[in-house]
Design a protein around this motif. Structure first.
Motif, PDB file in Angstrom:
ATOM      1  N   UNK A  41      35.648  34.736  55.993  1.00 27.66           N
ATOM      2  CA  UNK A  41      35.041  34.041  54.866  1.00 27.66           C
ATOM      3  C   UNK A  41      35.268  32.544  54.908  1.00 27.66           C
ATOM      4  N   UNK A  42      36.440  32.125  55.359  1.00 27.95           N
ATOM      5  CA  UNK A  42      36.730  30.691  55.441  1.00 27.95           C
ATOM      6  C   UNK A  42      35.779  29.995  56.404  1.00 27.95           C
ATOM      7  N   UNK A  43      35.562  30.629  57.566  1.00 26.47           N
ATOM      8  CA  UNK A  43      34.660  30.025  58.550  1.00 26.47           C
ATOM      9  C   UNK A  43      33.211  30.047  58.073  1.00 26.47           C
ATOM     10  N   UNK A  44      32.825  31.129  57.399  1.00 23.30           N
ATOM     11  CA  UNK A  44      31.461  31.192  56.861  1.00 23.30           C
ATOM     12  C   UNK A  44      31.273  30.115  55.801  1.00 23.30           C
ATOM     13  N   UNK A  45      32.266  29.950  54.940  1.00 24.13           N
ATOM     14  CA  UNK A  45      32.181  28.939  53.879  1.00 24.13           C
ATOM     15  C   UNK A  45      32.061  27.537  54.470  1.00 24.13           C
ATOM     16  N   UNK A  47      30.596  26.915  57.175  1.00 31.78           N
ATOM     17  CA  UNK A  47      29.381  26.939  58.009  1.00 31.78           C
ATOM     18  C   UNK A  47      29.718  26.814  59.497  1.00 31.78           C
ATOM     19  N   UNK A  48      30.875  27.321  59.880  1.00 35.37           N
ATOM     20  CA  UNK A  48      31.250  27.320  61.284  1.00 35.37           C
ATOM     21  C   UNK A  48      30.667  28.545  61.974  1.00 35.37           C
ATOM     22  N   UNK A  49      30.316  28.397  63.233  1.00 35.09           N
ATOM     23  CA  UNK A  49      29.710  29.500  63.976  1.00 35.09           C
ATOM     24  C   UNK A  49      30.780  30.319  64.678  1.00 35.09           C
ATOM     25  N   UNK A 124      29.155  33.204  49.065  1.00 36.37           N
ATOM     26  CA  UNK A 124      29.067  32.593  50.389  1.00 36.37           C
ATOM     27  C   UNK A 124      27.665  32.089  50.717  1.00 36.37           C
ATOM     28  N   UNK A 125      26.642  32.728  50.164  1.00 36.91           N
ATOM     29  CA  UNK A 125      25.250  32.278  50.313  1.00 36.91           C
ATOM     30  C   UNK A 125      24.889  31.973  51.767  1.00 36.91           C
ATOM     31  N   UNK A 126      25.252  32.859  52.651  1.00 36.15           N
ATOM     32  CA  UNK A 126      24.958  32.666  54.078  1.00 36.15           C
ATOM     33  C   UNK A 126      23.539  33.120  54.396  1.00 36.15           C
ATOM     34  N   UNK A 143      26.182  37.429  54.216  1.00 37.01           N
ATOM     35  CA  UNK A 143      27.615  37.753  54.320  1.00 37.01           C
ATOM     36  C   UNK A 143      28.205  38.115  52.969  1.00 37.01           C
ATOM     37  N   UNK A 144      28.912  39.239  52.923  1.00 33.48           N
ATOM     38  CA  UNK A 144      29.079  40.289  53.935  1.00 33.48           C
ATOM     39  C   UNK A 144      27.911  41.279  53.883  1.00 33.48           C
ATOM     40  N   UNK A 145      27.737  42.020  54.948  1.00 34.97           N
ATOM     41  CA  UNK A 145      26.642  42.987  55.013  1.00 34.97           C
ATOM     42  C   UNK A 145      26.792  44.074  53.951  1.00 34.97           C
ATOM     43  N   UNK A 146      25.747  44.260  53.142  1.00 34.52           N
ATOM     44  CA  UNK A 146      25.762  45.324  52.136  1.00 34.52           C
ATOM     45  C   UNK A 146      25.732  46.698  52.760  1.00 34.52           C
TER      46      UNK A 146
END
Length: 227
Positions: A41-45, A47-49, A124-126, A143-146
């Motif tokens: 979650x930290x990396x997604x927040x 916007x890191x790949x 997260x709004x990815x 994120x995360x996958x439902x």
């Protein structure tokens, strides 16, 4: 003094043996998944790949074909609409058998998982992957996958209810394979990054095991009543 020390050691040993399985359960099945989800979650927040996301997606696309398309579309359907139907049937069966605590556990775990997924998606709004046009396009956040979270929540509920009975290994194998298949389907269809799947699995395991620990704390474990 030596006798007092020995008595104290004996008491501590008995306490550790009594709470040992709970401590191990809390650590391995709640804290570790939570740590994994937090890292993802930290990396997604930020916007890191993730180095594995695009390569795995492209590998899945390269392996695609008409029969695999239909197979994974079916698995994806089972991982959402099919899960909803199975969840309802499971709770109704437990209620019909007067397994009130088990029904409470399953209801709270499964409904709570769905609500938690909706909230975390908004947090997260990815954006969804856009490497190619999917045959099953989605317009919600990624994120995360439902699908991964819903299927893994059901998988974990079934394993915890069946553990300790003669059905534990068949349930474990079949349920785990189903959870893996749903995750693979979402990657194959190009609608989720692999990190979305891992996040969904981690959140589901931590949530369901946490609910299990709360519902059955100090009570008879479910498998003793289900034998």
């Amino acid at each position: 003094m030596p006798e007092a020390a020995a008595a104290g050691t004996s008491v501590v040993g008995r306490v550790l043996r009594r709470i040992g399985w709970r401590t191990a359960l809390l650590f391995t099945a709640i804290l570790l998944p939570l740590w994994g989800f937090a890292e993802l979650g930290e990396d997604v927040h930020k916007a890191e790949s993730f180095v594995f996301d695009d390569p795995l997606l492209l590998h899945a696309k390269a392996a695609s074909g008409p029969w695999l398309d239909q197979a994974f579309l079916g698995i994806s359907w089972a991982g959402y609409q099919g899960i909803i139907v199975f969840d309802l049937i499971l709770v109704v069966v437990l209620l019909a058998r007067r397994r009130w605590r088990e029904a409470t556990f399953a209801s709270v775990a499964l409904i709570g998982s769905a609500l938690l997924n909706l909230m975390t998606k908004q947090l997260f709004a990815r954006a969804r992957p856009s490497l190619w046009e999917s045959i099953s396009p989605q317009d919600t956040f990624s994120f995360p996958s439902g699908h991964a979270m819903g299927s893994m929540s059901l998988v974990t509920v079934l394993i915890l209810l069946a553990w300790g009975t003669r059905w534990r290994w068949p349930v474990l194998v079949v349920a785990a394979l189903f959870g893996l298949a749903v995750g693979a389907a979402r990657i194959y269809l190009g609608v989720h990054y692999p990190s979305d799947i891992l996040g969904g699995w981690a959140a589901a395991i931590a949530w369901v095991v946490g609910v299990y620990a709360a519902v059955f704390y100090g009570a008879r474990r479910p498998w003793r009543a289900l034998r």
